[in-house]
Design a protein around this motif. Structure first.
Motif, PDB file in Angstrom:
ATOM      1  N   LEU A  33       0.834  -1.205   0.000  1.00 13.20           N
ATOM      2  CA  LEU A  33       0.000   0.000   0.000  1.00 13.20           C
ATOM      3  C   LEU A  33       0.869   1.255   0.000  1.00 13.20           C
ATOM      4  N   THR A  34       0.400   2.276  -0.689  1.00 11.39           N
ATOM      5  CA  THR A  34       1.113   3.558  -0.715  1.00 11.39           C
ATOM      6  C   THR A  34       0.366   4.546   0.180  1.00 11.39           C
ATOM      7  N   PRO A  35       1.076   5.587   0.669  1.00 15.49           N
ATOM      8  CA  PRO A  35       0.423   6.520   1.599  1.00 15.49           C
ATOM      9  C   PRO A  35      -0.844   7.147   1.024  1.00 15.49           C
ATOM     10  N   ASN A  36      -0.844   7.421  -0.277  1.00 15.13           N
ATOM     11  CA  ASN A  36      -1.992   8.147  -0.837  1.00 15.13           C
ATOM     12  C   ASN A  36      -3.274   7.320  -0.903  1.00 15.13           C
ATOM     13  N   VAL A  37      -3.166   5.992  -0.830  1.00 14.27           N
ATOM     14  CA  VAL A  37      -4.403   5.190  -0.848  1.00 14.27           C
ATOM     15  C   VAL A  37      -4.944   4.940   0.564  1.00 14.27           C
TER      16      VAL A  37
END
Ligand SMILES: [Zn+2]
Length: 414
Positions: A33-37
């Motif tokens: 997972l990336t921070p923006n999601v």
């Protein structure tokens, strides 16, 4: 004979239908997972059943019913979160779990005062074990009685003590989430060890609650392998239960629907199990130095708070003690446990038990241990793995107690 045959057939059919089959349920696994999601993942987690804690930088796993699958797939696609089907159909895994449990129940009878580590014990067995252990060890073990669950089961644990006044106290609870079966054997191992070693009782008074959610655990072992919540009915809804680890009276947040796996309850401490634990912790705030909730699955060690990435005042101490524990687990052949602030992965929680114990100023050291997963479903270690997990976790918990006693920290407010 024909009658007998029909009865046998009835029993077989009866047991086959006794539990939720999870036919057609899938488990999806995302890319790291990336921070923006994460804002979207936080929202999704209020509707869908994430296994383990979704964390930035790591894949997340989400269980979906046949009805949910296409929606979740399209939401993930829209968010450009690549994902794959990790488990095509949970039914055979659930069937195998229950069949193995049934077989082992027959093959391995419980002996009085002996914890079983090669199959999962039932709630009734663990409760009987607690009572026998207390009765057999007067002056050392006493009953920890925290009241009744919604369905009237006793919330029983053990206090182990050398009897001296003014001792620091340490707390461990297991299986507040019903499906996390690997936790109770670890609690039982703590009891075994502290009973056997007077030096451990000279360190502290030990409070151990092997099953913090008796109704949920009982239901999970007979009816629904992936049951997580309590068993309190919700008015006007067919969805039963509250997430007890969102129900503690510290920064409790009302967001969530009845059917959500993280439904926080109608009010803080609406669940008698949480109120029983929480009130005990508040009443013993002066002596309690360490609070540990054992969950699965990780492995990961989390410390407060769950609602913010801002470090708590003694975050360095929390990190140091957790790291000392994790280092020992790894050194005895266990997995690598990262040690992190609960919200470090940008997944935010409110009303969790460790945040409560820390947030009300009771325990200066407070943790959630997410024990390892395993097995073909990924979620639950098979019975054959219990002994290994217990063996590798205990030295880490012992170190945690020794470290926190040797290195006093300042609770939030006391
Ligand atoms: Zn849990």
């Amino acid at each position: 004979m024909r009658l007998l045959g029909s009865i046998v057939l009835l029993l077989v059919v009866g047991s086959a239908l006794a539990y939720k089959t999870y036919s057609g349920y899938q488990v999806l696994k995302t890319a790291p997972l990336t921070p923006n999601v994460m804002p979207y993942i936080n929202k999704m987690s209020r509707i869908y059943d994430f296994w383990g804690t979704p964390v930035v930088g790591r894949p997340a796993t989400v269980m979906v019913s046949p009805e949910e699958a296409s929606v979740v797939n399209s939401v993930l696609n829209r968010l450009r979160i690549s994902h794959e089907v990790m488990i095509e159909d949970l039914a055979p895994i659930v069937e195998q779990d229950f069949a193995e449990q049934e077989r082992l129940m027959r093959a391995i009878p419980r002996q009085p005062r002996v914890a079983v580590y090669n199959r999962y014990m039932t709630f009734d067995e663990i409760d009987a074990h607690i009572h026998e252990t207390v009765d057999a060890n007067p002056g050392v073990a006493s009953l920890l009685d925290l009241g009744l669950s919604t369905e009237g089961r006793e919330l029983h644990g053990i206090k182990l003590s050398n009897g001296a006044a003014g001792q620091p106290a340490v707390w461990f609870d297991c299986a507040i989430h019903a499906r996390e079966w690997i936790a109770p054997p670890v609690c039982l191992r703590i009891i075994d060890e502290v009973l056997a070693d007077p030096a451990l009782r000279d360190l502290a008074d030990w409070y151990v609650l092997p099953i913090a959610n008796p109704d949920g655990y009982s239901f999970a072992t007979t009816d629904d392998r992936f049951w997580r919540k309590t068993r309190r009915p919700n008015p006007g809804s067919t969805c039963v239960g509250t997430d007890p680890n969102r129900n503690f009276d510290f920064l409790w947040d009302s967001a969530g629907t009845y059917c959500s796996e993280t439904f926080p309850g109608a009010s803080a401490f609406s669940e008698p199990e949480c109120a029983g634990i929480g009130n005990f912790i508040a009443a013993n705030a002066d002596s309690l130095i360490l609070y540990v909730a054992l969950h699965s699955y990780g492995p990961i060690i989390l410390y407060p708070f769950g609602h913010t990435v801002d470090p708590v005042p003694n975050a360095d101490d929390l990190l140091a003690a957790g790291t000392a524990s994790a280092t020992v687990i790894e050194s005895v052949g266990g997995p690598t446990y990262p040690v992190e602030n609960s919200a470090a992965g940008l997944y935010f929680t409110f009303g969790a038990s460790d945040d409560y114990a820390y947030g009300i100023g009771a325990a200066g050291y407070a943790y959630t241990y997410e024990l390892p997963g395993g097995g073909s479903g990924g979620f639950n270690p098979p019975a054959s793995a219990i002994q290994r997990v217990v063996d590798e976790t205990w030295p880490g918990l012992k170190t945690l107690v020794e470290y926190t006693i040797a290195n006093p920290t300042t609770p939030l407010k006391k």
